[in-house]
Design an enzyme around this catalytic site. Sequence first.
Site, PDB file in Angstrom:
ATOM      1  N   CYS A  79       0.852  -1.276  -0.053  1.00  0.00           N
ATOM      2  CA  CYS A  79      -0.103   0.096   0.145  1.00  0.00           C
ATOM      3  C   CYS A  79       1.117   1.038   0.164  1.00  0.00           C
ATOM      4  CB  CYS A  79      -0.840  -0.124   1.242  1.00  0.00           C
ATOM      5  SG  CYS A  79      -0.256   0.178   2.843  1.00  0.00           S
ATOM      6  N   ASN A 131       2.445   1.247   4.214  1.00  0.00           N
ATOM      7  CA  ASN A 131       2.755   0.109   5.037  1.00  0.00           C
ATOM      8  C   ASN A 131       2.547   0.187   6.303  1.00  0.00           C
ATOM      9  OD1 ASN A 131       5.744  -2.053   5.344  1.00  0.00           O
ATOM     10  ND2 ASN A 131       3.568  -2.665   5.108  1.00  0.00           N
ATOM     11  N   CYS A 135      -1.246   0.817   7.510  1.00  0.00           N
ATOM     12  CA  CYS A 135      -2.697   0.373   7.689  1.00  0.00           C
ATOM     13  C   CYS A 135      -3.128  -0.938   6.846  1.00  0.00           C
ATOM     14  CB  CYS A 135      -3.543   1.918   7.063  1.00  0.00           C
ATOM     15  SG  CYS A 135      -3.165   3.171   8.127  1.00  0.00           S
ATOM     16  N   ARG A 136      -3.339  -0.723   5.615  1.00  0.00           N
ATOM     17  CA  ARG A 136      -3.852  -1.772   4.593  1.00  0.00           C
ATOM     18  C   ARG A 136      -3.064  -2.982   4.457  1.00  0.00           C
ATOM     19  NH1 ARG A 136      -5.243   2.230  -0.006  1.00  0.00           N
ATOM     20  NH2 ARG A 136      -3.273   2.927   0.578  1.00  0.00           N
ATOM     21  N   SER A 137      -1.658  -2.643   4.057  1.00  0.00           N
ATOM     22  CA  SER A 137      -0.953  -3.949   3.649  1.00  0.00           C
ATOM     23  C   SER A 137      -0.406  -4.662   5.043  1.00  0.00           C
ATOM     24  CB  SER A 137       0.125  -3.715   2.692  1.00  0.00           C
ATOM     25  OG  SER A 137       1.202  -2.495   3.479  1.00  0.00           O
ATOM     26  N   ASP A 139      -8.195   3.737   1.315  1.00  0.00           N
ATOM     27  CA  ASP A 139      -7.306   3.957   2.310  1.00  0.00           C
ATOM     28  C   ASP A 139      -7.929   4.585   3.566  1.00  0.00           C
ATOM     29  OD1 ASP A 139      -5.426   5.374   4.011  1.00  0.00           O
ATOM     30  OD2 ASP A 139      -4.504   6.657   2.374  1.00  0.00           O
TER      31      ASP A 139
HETATM   32  P1  4NP Z   1      -1.763   2.903   4.104  1.00  0.00           P
HETATM   33  O1  4NP Z   1      -2.483   4.245   4.617  1.00  0.00           O
HETATM   34  O2  4NP Z   1      -1.135   3.135   2.783  1.00  0.00           O
HETATM   35  O3  4NP Z   1      -2.838   1.831   4.204  1.00  0.00           O
HETATM   36  O4  4NP Z   1      -0.486   2.525   5.231  1.00  0.00           O
HETATM   37  C1  4NP Z   1      -1.647   5.370   4.809  1.00  0.00           C
HETATM   38  C2  4NP Z   1      -1.008   5.697   5.755  1.00  0.00           C
HETATM   39  C3  4NP Z   1      -0.228   6.906   5.879  1.00  0.00           C
HETATM   40  C4  4NP Z   1      -0.712   7.936   4.988  1.00  0.00           C
HETATM   41  C5  4NP Z   1      -1.532   7.572   3.877  1.00  0.00           C
HETATM   42  C6  4NP Z   1      -2.218   6.323   3.750  1.00  0.00           C
HETATM   43  N1  4NP Z   1      -0.001   9.034   5.085  1.00  0.00           N
HETATM   44  O5  4NP Z   1      -0.344  10.007   4.490  1.00  0.00           O
HETATM   45  O6  4NP Z   1       0.637   9.340   6.259  1.00  0.00           O
END
Ligand code: 4NP
Length: 146
Positions: A3, A6, A8-10, A117
């Site tokens: 993602c 790295n 939240c989702r992955s 997200d």
């Molecule tokens: P992820 O979520 O891609 O699922 O880990 C996010 C985590 C942090 C951010 C964006 C998406 N950020 O903008 O900090």
Amino acid sequence: MICLGNICRSPLAEGLMRSKLNFTKFMVDSAGTSNGHKGQAPDKRSIAVARKNGIDISQQKSRQLVKRDFKVYDYLYVMDGSNYLDVIAMASDEEEMKKVIKIMDEVFPDENLDVPDPYYGGSQGFENVYRMLDQATDLIRKKIDK
Ligand code: 4NP
């Protein structure tokens, strides 16, 4: 499992996939396209929804995707269209491009669905992500663990 951050989702996708595959036969990992959260543990909300479902992801550490990942892994599952473009741009050839798959294509092949997200939303978003990834990883297991 890939993602943006790295965190939240992955990490959820990694935890779910790991819980469904025989560790002596498969290697599972996750990474982010960005390095903004390097070395960090998963988001508390991801850790919580995983724990509620009996999966511990608290020891994972965020890392950025590297070109070597295309050599090491047979499948590079991405969460959304933006990840897809970022990851495809790192592939060296056609063979590496073919390894990159939007994870929800395994469930709904013709719908071009993103795993949204959840970072800026509430816990409901994380529940939704968990549910989607639980479905997708069930089907991936059926596809690869024959
Ligand atoms: P992820 O979520 O891609 O699922 O880990 C996010 C985590 C942090 C951010 C964006 C998406 N950020 O903008 O900090």
